[in-house]
Scaffold this active site. Structure first.
Site, PDB file in Angstrom:
ATOM      1  N   ASP A   1      41.973  40.421  41.114  1.00 12.59           N
ATOM      2  CA  ASP A   1      41.421  39.549  40.079  1.00 12.59           C
ATOM      3  C   ASP A   1      39.946  39.249  40.292  1.00 12.59           C
ATOM      4  O   ASP A   1      39.380  39.557  41.340  1.00 12.59           O
ATOM      5  CB  ASP A   1      42.244  38.247  39.991  1.00 12.59           C
ATOM      6  CG  ASP A   1      42.530  37.613  41.358  1.00 12.59           C
ATOM      7  OD1 ASP A   1      41.909  38.025  42.346  1.00 12.59           O
ATOM      8  OD2 ASP A   1      43.364  36.706  41.417  1.00 12.59           O
TER       9      ASP A   1
ATOM     10  N   ASN B   1      51.404  26.767  42.479  1.00  8.09           N
ATOM     11  CA  ASN B   1      52.344  26.804  41.347  1.00  8.09           C
ATOM     12  C   ASN B   1      53.075  28.145  41.274  1.00  8.09           C
ATOM     13  O   ASN B   1      53.663  28.470  40.253  1.00  8.09           O
ATOM     14  CB  ASN B   1      51.603  26.510  40.041  1.00  8.09           C
ATOM     15  CG  ASN B   1      50.444  27.477  39.811  1.00  8.09           C
ATOM     16  OD1 ASN B   1      50.316  28.462  40.520  1.00  8.09           O
ATOM     17  ND2 ASN B   1      49.617  27.197  38.814  1.00  8.09           N
TER      18      ASN B   1
ATOM     19  N   HIS C   1      51.635  31.104  41.460  1.00 13.76           N
ATOM     20  CA  HIS C   1      50.903  32.200  40.828  1.00 13.76           C
ATOM     21  C   HIS C   1      50.615  33.323  41.821  1.00 13.76           C
ATOM     22  O   HIS C   1      50.511  33.104  43.022  1.00 13.76           O
ATOM     23  CB  HIS C   1      49.642  31.717  40.090  1.00 13.76           C
ATOM     24  CG  HIS C   1      48.454  31.354  40.917  1.00 13.76           C
ATOM     25  ND1 HIS C   1      47.749  30.192  40.706  1.00 13.76           N
ATOM     26  CD2 HIS C   1      47.808  31.993  41.912  1.00 13.76           C
ATOM     27  CE1 HIS C   1      46.721  30.146  41.546  1.00 13.76           C
ATOM     28  NE2 HIS C   1      46.740  31.225  42.292  1.00 13.76           N
TER      29      HIS C   1
ATOM     30  N   GLU D   1      49.246  33.051  36.031  1.00 14.47           N
ATOM     31  CA  GLU D   1      49.648  31.651  36.052  1.00 14.47           C
ATOM     32  C   GLU D   1      51.033  31.488  35.418  1.00 14.47           C
ATOM     33  O   GLU D   1      51.475  32.359  34.657  1.00 14.47           O
ATOM     34  CB  GLU D   1      48.628  30.816  35.254  1.00 14.47           C
ATOM     35  CG  GLU D   1      47.230  30.796  35.862  1.00 14.47           C
ATOM     36  CD  GLU D   1      47.090  29.765  36.991  1.00 14.47           C
ATOM     37  OE1 GLU D   1      48.064  29.565  37.758  1.00 14.47           O
ATOM     38  OE2 GLU D   1      46.008  29.182  37.107  1.00 14.47           O
TER      39      GLU D   1
HETATM   40  C1  GLP Z   1      43.693  32.046  44.142  1.00  9.51           C
HETATM   41  C2  GLP Z   1      43.773  33.580  43.988  1.00  9.51           C
HETATM   42  C3  GLP Z   1      45.077  34.130  44.471  1.00  9.51           C
HETATM   43  C4  GLP Z   1      45.436  33.430  45.767  1.00  9.51           C
HETATM   44  C5  GLP Z   1      45.754  31.984  45.495  1.00  9.51           C
HETATM   45  C6  GLP Z   1      45.993  31.166  46.744  1.00  9.51           C
HETATM   46  O1  GLP Z   1      43.457  31.350  42.996  1.00  9.51           O
HETATM   47  N1  GLP Z   1      43.502  34.108  42.695  1.00  9.51           N
HETATM   48  O2  GLP Z   1      44.994  35.529  44.625  1.00  9.51           O
HETATM   49  O3  GLP Z   1      46.571  34.018  46.340  1.00  9.51           O
HETATM   50  O4  GLP Z   1      44.836  31.390  44.626  1.00  9.51           O
HETATM   51  O5  GLP Z   1      44.815  30.924  47.438  1.00  9.51           O
HETATM   52  P1  GLP Z   1      44.765  30.386  48.909  1.00  9.51           P
HETATM   53  O6  GLP Z   1      45.150  31.500  49.806  1.00  9.51           O
HETATM   54  O7  GLP Z   1      43.334  29.970  49.113  1.00  9.51           O
HETATM   55  O8  GLP Z   1      45.706  29.234  48.986  1.00  9.51           O
END
Ligand code: GLP
Length: 241
Positions: free
Chosen positions: A67, A136, A138, A143
């Site tokens: 992404d 959540n 995702h 989402e």
């Molecule tokens: C972000 C990314 C995801 C990631 C998630 C968790 O928004 N787009 O790819 O897995 O949120 O992030 P973190 O590892 O900082 O908790």
């Protein structure tokens, strides 16, 4: 699903790095689906260390990231291109031409989604897709919603995601409201999936994803349907299982 529970973040990172290393050693031309977020940072550090010791060669590896934020330039310090360069690509011998992310600055975002789908197809699909998990549930920036989005698409980020990611920006107002993300079908077509999760604040998401119904309300729950998922989680993230 193979589940590896580790003592802490560091051992989670090392285990995940071991799995990706094995992939690169056994198939030096692997297509790796990569992820950002704070969770995989330790894993990238470990891979860099092994590369510096001469144990890993990324010269033929190809990558496709999940992404990118809409509107951020590649050199913006919160863009995912910048994240990948500074946390991984700049420190290994990967060819820049072999690294791919969606272009969040494309004038025509729908055309950019199509282009990115083609990029992934032209690589012959993904050998191992790395995933973190949002609070959540995702994955990538897929989402919670009413349906699983199949291919690369534009998403409106939820308030919860904007809040969670605000810590990286000077203020919550600066967090982009939209992103481009690989879709669920593309993720599910990866030959293997490696999920990394750490921390008690992810325990509810892990429980919902692994033991709840398969539903687009918890995007990670779709992973229950994939034949080859490895989950590497620390004890804290598994504390509600
Ligand atoms: C972000 C990314 C995801 C990631 C998630 C968790 O928004 N787009 O790819 O897995 O949120 O992030 P973190 O590892 O900082 O908790």
């Amino acid at each position: 699903m193979k589940i590896y529970v580790t003592e802490d973040y560091q051992t989670m990172s090392r285990k995940a790095a071991n799995i990706l290393s094995a992939q690169v050693i056994l198939n030096p031309t692997s297509v790796l689906g990569l992820a950002t977020g704070s969770t995989p940072v330790g894993m990238y550090k470990q891979l860099i260390t092994w590369y510096q010791k001469g144990d890993l060669d990324f010269s033929q590896v190809r990558t496709v990231n999940l992404d990118e934020y809409v509107g951020l330039a590649p050199d913006h310090d919160q863009s995912y291109r910048y994240f990948m360069q500074t946390n991984f690509f700049d420190h290994i011998n990967i060819s820049p031409d072999n690294t791919n992310l969606p272009n969040g600055q494309a004038a025509d975002l729908a055309a950019e989604c199509q282009r990115y789908n083609q990029v992934i197809k032209s690589q012959g699909g993904i050998d191992v897709q790395l995933l973190g998990m949002g609070h959540n549930g995702h994955i990538g920036f897929n989402e919670p919603g009413d349906a699983f989005e199949l291919e690369t698409h534009v998403v409106d980020l939820t308030e919860r995601t904007i809040e969670a990611n605000a810590r990286f920006f000077a203020s919550p107002d600066e967090v982009p409201r939209q992103a481009l993300t690989m879709g669920i079908k593309t993720i599910m077509q990866a030959r293997q999936i490696l999920v990394v999760v750490s921390g008690e604040d992810k325990a509810d998401a892990v429980k919902a994803a692994l033991t709840g119904p398969v539903t687009p309300k918890v995007p990670a729950s779709i992973l229950q349907m994939h034949p080859n998922v490895m989950l590497v989680a620390d004890k804290a993230a598994m504390s509600k299982m």
